[in-house]
Design a protein around this motif. Structure first.
Motif, PDB file in Angstrom:
ATOM      1  N   TYR A 194       0.824  -1.210   0.000  1.00 38.86           N
ATOM      2  CA  TYR A 194       0.000   0.000   0.000  1.00 38.86           C
ATOM      3  C   TYR A 194       0.859   1.262   0.000  1.00 38.86           C
ATOM      4  N   ALA A 195       1.913   1.263   0.810  1.00 37.85           N
ATOM      5  CA  ALA A 195       2.793   2.433   0.880  1.00 37.85           C
ATOM      6  C   ALA A 195       3.489   2.668  -0.458  1.00 37.85           C
ATOM      7  N   ASN A 196       3.924   1.585  -1.078  1.00 40.56           N
ATOM      8  CA  ASN A 196       4.549   1.665  -2.398  1.00 40.56           C
ATOM      9  C   ASN A 196       3.589   2.273  -3.420  1.00 40.56           C
ATOM     10  N   PHE A 197       2.346   1.795  -3.403  1.00 37.21           N
ATOM     11  CA  PHE A 197       1.350   2.321  -4.340  1.00 37.21           C
ATOM     12  C   PHE A 197       1.075   3.801  -4.075  1.00 37.21           C
ATOM     13  N   ALA A 198       0.892   4.160  -2.805  1.00 30.95           N
ATOM     14  CA  ALA A 198       0.586   5.551  -2.451  1.00 30.95           C
ATOM     15  C   ALA A 198       1.709   6.488  -2.899  1.00 30.95           C
ATOM     16  N   GLU A 199       2.947   6.088  -2.658  1.00 32.66           N
ATOM     17  CA  GLU A 199       4.056   6.999  -2.933  1.00 32.66           C
ATOM     18  C   GLU A 199       4.481   6.995  -4.395  1.00 32.66           C
ATOM     19  N   ASN A 200       4.515   5.827  -5.015  1.00 32.13           N
ATOM     20  CA  ASN A 200       5.062   5.743  -6.370  1.00 32.13           C
ATOM     21  C   ASN A 200       4.035   5.848  -7.484  1.00 32.13           C
ATOM     22  N   TRP A 201       2.775   5.679  -7.164  1.00 32.05           N
ATOM     23  CA  TRP A 201       1.719   5.870  -8.177  1.00 32.05           C
ATOM     24  C   TRP A 201       0.862   7.092  -7.861  1.00 32.05           C
ATOM     25  N   MET A 202       0.428   7.218  -6.612  1.00 33.47           N
ATOM     26  CA  MET A 202      -0.389   8.370  -6.234  1.00 33.47           C
ATOM     27  C   MET A 202       0.447   9.621  -5.966  1.00 33.47           C
ATOM     28  N   ALA A 203       1.773   9.464  -5.877  1.00 34.77           N
ATOM     29  CA  ALA A 203       2.685  10.570  -5.560  1.00 34.77           C
ATOM     30  C   ALA A 203       2.332  11.200  -4.217  1.00 34.77           C
ATOM     31  N   MET A 204       1.912  10.373  -3.278  1.00 33.22           N
ATOM     32  CA  MET A 204       1.417  10.830  -1.977  1.00 33.22           C
ATOM     33  C   MET A 204       2.268  10.223  -0.867  1.00 33.22           C
ATOM     34  N   PRO A 205       3.094  11.022  -0.189  1.00 38.58           N
ATOM     35  CA  PRO A 205       3.910  10.474   0.895  1.00 38.58           C
ATOM     36  C   PRO A 205       3.035  10.021   2.060  1.00 38.58           C
ATOM     37  N   VAL A 206       3.406   8.913   2.675  1.00 36.09           N
ATOM     38  CA  VAL A 206       2.614   8.371   3.784  1.00 36.09           C
ATOM     39  C   VAL A 206       3.521   7.986   4.945  1.00 36.09           C
ATOM     40  N   VAL A 207       2.930   7.984   6.140  1.00 35.38           N
ATOM     41  CA  VAL A 207       3.609   7.479   7.339  1.00 35.38           C
ATOM     42  C   VAL A 207       3.048   6.091   7.621  1.00 35.38           C
ATOM     43  N   GLN A 208       3.940   5.114   7.772  1.00 37.73           N
ATOM     44  CA  GLN A 208       3.523   3.758   8.112  1.00 37.73           C
ATOM     45  C   GLN A 208       3.624   3.569   9.625  1.00 37.73           C
ATOM     46  N   GLY A 209       2.597   2.929  10.190  1.00 39.02           N
ATOM     47  CA  GLY A 209       2.658   2.731  11.625  1.00 39.02           C
ATOM     48  C   GLY A 209       1.592   1.808  12.167  1.00 39.02           C
ATOM     49  N   TYR A 210       1.618   1.632  13.483  1.00 34.52           N
ATOM     50  CA  TYR A 210       0.652   0.788  14.199  1.00 34.52           C
ATOM     51  C   TYR A 210      -0.454   1.656  14.785  1.00 34.52           C
ATOM     52  N   GLU A 222      -3.556  -6.527  15.946  1.00 35.49           N
ATOM     53  CA  GLU A 222      -2.765  -5.367  15.527  1.00 35.49           C
ATOM     54  C   GLU A 222      -3.351  -4.822  14.232  1.00 35.49           C
ATOM     55  N   THR A 223      -3.368  -3.498  14.103  1.00 36.43           N
ATOM     56  CA  THR A 223      -3.722  -2.861  12.836  1.00 36.43           C
ATOM     57  C   THR A 223      -2.581  -1.957  12.418  1.00 36.43           C
ATOM     58  N   LEU A 224      -2.082  -2.182  11.198  1.00 32.65           N
ATOM     59  CA  LEU A 224      -1.063  -1.311  10.612  1.00 32.65           C
ATOM     60  C   LEU A 224      -1.749  -0.378   9.619  1.00 32.65           C
ATOM     61  N   THR A 225      -1.227   0.833   9.495  1.00 33.17           N
ATOM     62  CA  THR A 225      -1.902   1.838   8.676  1.00 33.17           C
ATOM     63  C   THR A 225      -0.902   2.671   7.890  1.00 33.17           C
ATOM     64  N   ILE A 226      -1.371   3.244   6.778  1.00 30.31           N
ATOM     65  CA  ILE A 226      -0.635   4.325   6.120  1.00 30.31           C
ATOM     66  C   ILE A 226      -1.471   5.589   6.277  1.00 30.31           C
ATOM     67  N   GLU A 227      -0.826   6.662   6.756  1.00 30.83           N
ATOM     68  CA  GLU A 227      -1.502   7.928   7.009  1.00 30.83           C
ATOM     69  C   GLU A 227      -0.920   9.011   6.108  1.00 30.83           C
ATOM     70  N   ALA A 228      -1.815   9.722   5.416  1.00 33.01           N
ATOM     71  CA  ALA A 228      -1.396  10.793   4.512  1.00 33.01           C
ATOM     72  C   ALA A 228      -1.909  12.127   5.042  1.00 33.01           C
ATOM     73  N   LEU A 229      -1.240  13.208   4.668  1.00 27.96           N
ATOM     74  CA  LEU A 229      -1.635  14.542   5.101  1.00 27.96           C
ATOM     75  C   LEU A 229      -2.244  15.305   3.933  1.00 27.96           C
ATOM     76  N   MET A 230      -3.457  15.798   4.131  1.00 23.98           N
ATOM     77  CA  MET A 230      -4.151  16.561   3.096  1.00 23.98           C
ATOM     78  C   MET A 230      -3.772  18.047   3.198  1.00 23.98           C
ATOM     79  N   GLN A 231      -4.122  18.819   2.163  1.00 27.66           N
ATOM     80  CA  GLN A 231      -3.669  20.212   2.099  1.00 27.66           C
ATOM     81  C   GLN A 231      -4.299  21.118   3.155  1.00 27.66           C
ATOM     82  N   ASP A 232      -5.371  20.665   3.787  1.00 22.62           N
ATOM     83  CA  ASP A 232      -5.974  21.477   4.845  1.00 22.62           C
ATOM     84  C   ASP A 232      -5.402  21.130   6.208  1.00 22.62           C
TER      85      ASP A 232
END
Length: 491
Positions: A194-210, A222-232
């Motif tokens: 998911y992180a690979n797709f977000a960053e290399n296709w969506m051009a959207m940097p993400v933080v990976q974490g628990y 356990e739940t692992l997540t990718i978190e992105a920051l929007m412009q607002d």
């Protein structure tokens, strides 16, 4: 001419709504809380699907399909799971309609009540693990690496196109393993996908974490997540991967004979992304002129607009464009030649800018004489004149540059909006003044987490995987903390 958008600064929420509608991505439906994804919006989702599906298959997964309806009794078998989804479920109680006695339309036939109600799936763990019981007897039957592309229903009260709708499209992976270690590795592998797709296709940097215990998926260990920051300055959870332990195997009595011949419960994972990624794509990159799409996911990567007054001029331009289009397509570039005479070039320029087409070419009689073409890039709105000779290779390089530039811009924004905070009062002030991500010490208790959420509407988005060991004190209670966690207000 241009379809006017509310500016982001004036009203970010209205800007988003305007853009989704005016860029022809989606419409509100007659069904409350549901959306109609329009062809242009669906074309972007199809590209996302295609890439992700290939990535899943490269990691050994196969696609299947499971029923939309889940017997209510299945939800009673895993207590944490049913509690997590109980308030969002749509329930089917009858199976037939009949004409109304007063002749006005139809009514539910009271004699057609189901013996057991069906739940319209909010997620498929229960129906899938009931099925896996029939598929698994021995360690030789494992692992099962299955994904399904489907729709789900979660009865949301406050809805927003793509971000939160009562029905949405997604994929959900459901895997079964013989060991805990293998299941944990699967959970981590899919988060990296998911992180690979977000960053290399969506051009959207993400933080990976628990996720914290409060924020975990219902029924997960356990739940692992990718978190992105929007412009607002708000966070958007953009994909999750769950280690389910043996919870669902125990709930549905899914056992296997291991290599020693002893019976054991199967280990499970699930993971998914949804059409919420469309909202993430829009809010990560777009501007007051419209969509800004990363070239890798743009349905149209290059649009060519002819500038002419006479039919013979159009004929000459079209002859050149046909050859150029063939060269571009041979390089895998999607091209649209818009020679529709019902719209003026100025209207077309504004329309393709609104729709986020990465590269626009304009060609008129003078360009033909000079062997040139005007090239406009959507990300920076810059224009330049290029030679037709070898243009296809220049366009290919330009698309790569746009993809890279969009990512770098989003990454720079995230860095500027990520703040390290130690004091709770400062945290509350900056949350209102600056927004964004905040790295803070937390004492690890649910009580403190809930207090912060209640007082500020900020939540712990994740405990970053790459967070270094750092001794400190919780910004609220002063109790010891060994690493910082990521706070933000979120969608």
């Amino acid at each position: 001419m241009a379809k006017v958008l509310t500016s982001r600064e004036e009203n970010y929420s209205q800007w988003y709504n305007d853009l989704v509608i005016k860029a022809d991505l989606a419409d509100n439906s007659a069904v409350r809380g549901c959306m109609v994804i329009k062809p242009y919006g669906y074309a972007i989702w199809e590209k996302m699907q295609r890439v992700l599906d290939d990535m899943f298959k490269e990691t050994g997964h196969v696609n299947a399909y499971f029923p939309l309806f889940i017997p209510k009794s299945f939800f009673s078998k895993e207590a944490a799971h049913v509690e997590g989804f109980a308030k969002e479920c749509a329930v089917v109680t009858h199976y037939r309609l009949k004409n109304s006695p007063d002749g006005k339309g139809v009514i539910v036939d009271p004699d057609a009540k189901l013996e057991e109600e069906y739940i319209v799936r909010p997620t498929s763990e229960t129906i899938i693990w009931n099925t896996y019981k029939n598929w698994i007897q021995s360690y030789r039957d494992l692992p099962i690496l299955v994904n399904q592309w489907a729709n789900v229903v979660r009865w949301e009260m406050r809805t927003r196109l793509f971000l939160r709708t009562a029905e949405f499209l997604w994929q959900e992976g459901h895997t079964a393993h013989s060991t805990k270690e293998e299941a944990i590795k699967e959970t981590e592998t899919m988060l990296k996908v998911y992180a690979n797709f977000a960053e290399n296709w969506m051009a959207m940097p993400v933080v990976q974490g628990y996720k914290t215990a409060n924020e975990r998926f219902a029924g997960a260990l356990e739940t692992l997540t990718i978190e992105a920051l929007m412009q607002d300055g708000k966070a958007l959870q953009s994909g999750t991967s769950h280690f389910l332990g043996q919870n669902f195997a125990k709930a549905f009595d899914v056992t296997f004979a291991n290599q020693e011949g002893k019976l054991d419960y199967v280990w499970a994972t699930s993971w998914g992304v949804s059409t919420r990624l469309m909202g993430a794509l829009i809010m990560s990159h777009s501007d007051d002129n419209g969509l800004v799409l990363p070239p890798k996911l743009a349905p149209i990567q290059v649009v060519i607009v002819p500038i002419y007054k006479k039919e013979e001029e159009l004929a000459k331009i079209s002859e050149v464009v046909d050859k150029l289009s063939a060269k571009l397509k041979s390089l895998g570039i999607s091209v649209k030649y818009d020679n529709d005479d019902k719209r003026k070039p100025g209207w077309k320029f504004a329309e393709y800018e609104l729709k986020g087409v990465p590269v626009r070419l304009a060609m008129g009689p003078r360009d033909l004489e000079n062997g040139t073409v005007e090239v406009a890039r959507r990300d920076t709105l810059q224009k330049e004149v290029m030679q037709l000779e070898g243009l296809e290779n220049n366009i290919l390089a330009l698309l790569d540059d746009i993809q890279s530039n969009i990512y770098k811009k989003a990454q720079a924004f995230r860095e500027e909006k990520t703040t390290v905070v130690n004091d709770y009062e400062e945290f509350k002030r900056l949350l209102d003044e600056k927004g964004g991500f905040f790295l803070c010490h937390w004492d690890g208790t649910s009580e403190t987490e809930e207090l912060i959420k209640t007082e500020t509407k900020a939540t712990i988005r994740c405990i970053p995987i790459d967070a270094p060991e750092e001794q400190g004190n919780c910004m609220v209670t002063g109790k010891p903390s060994s690493r910082r966690v990521l706070f933000a207000r979120a969608y």
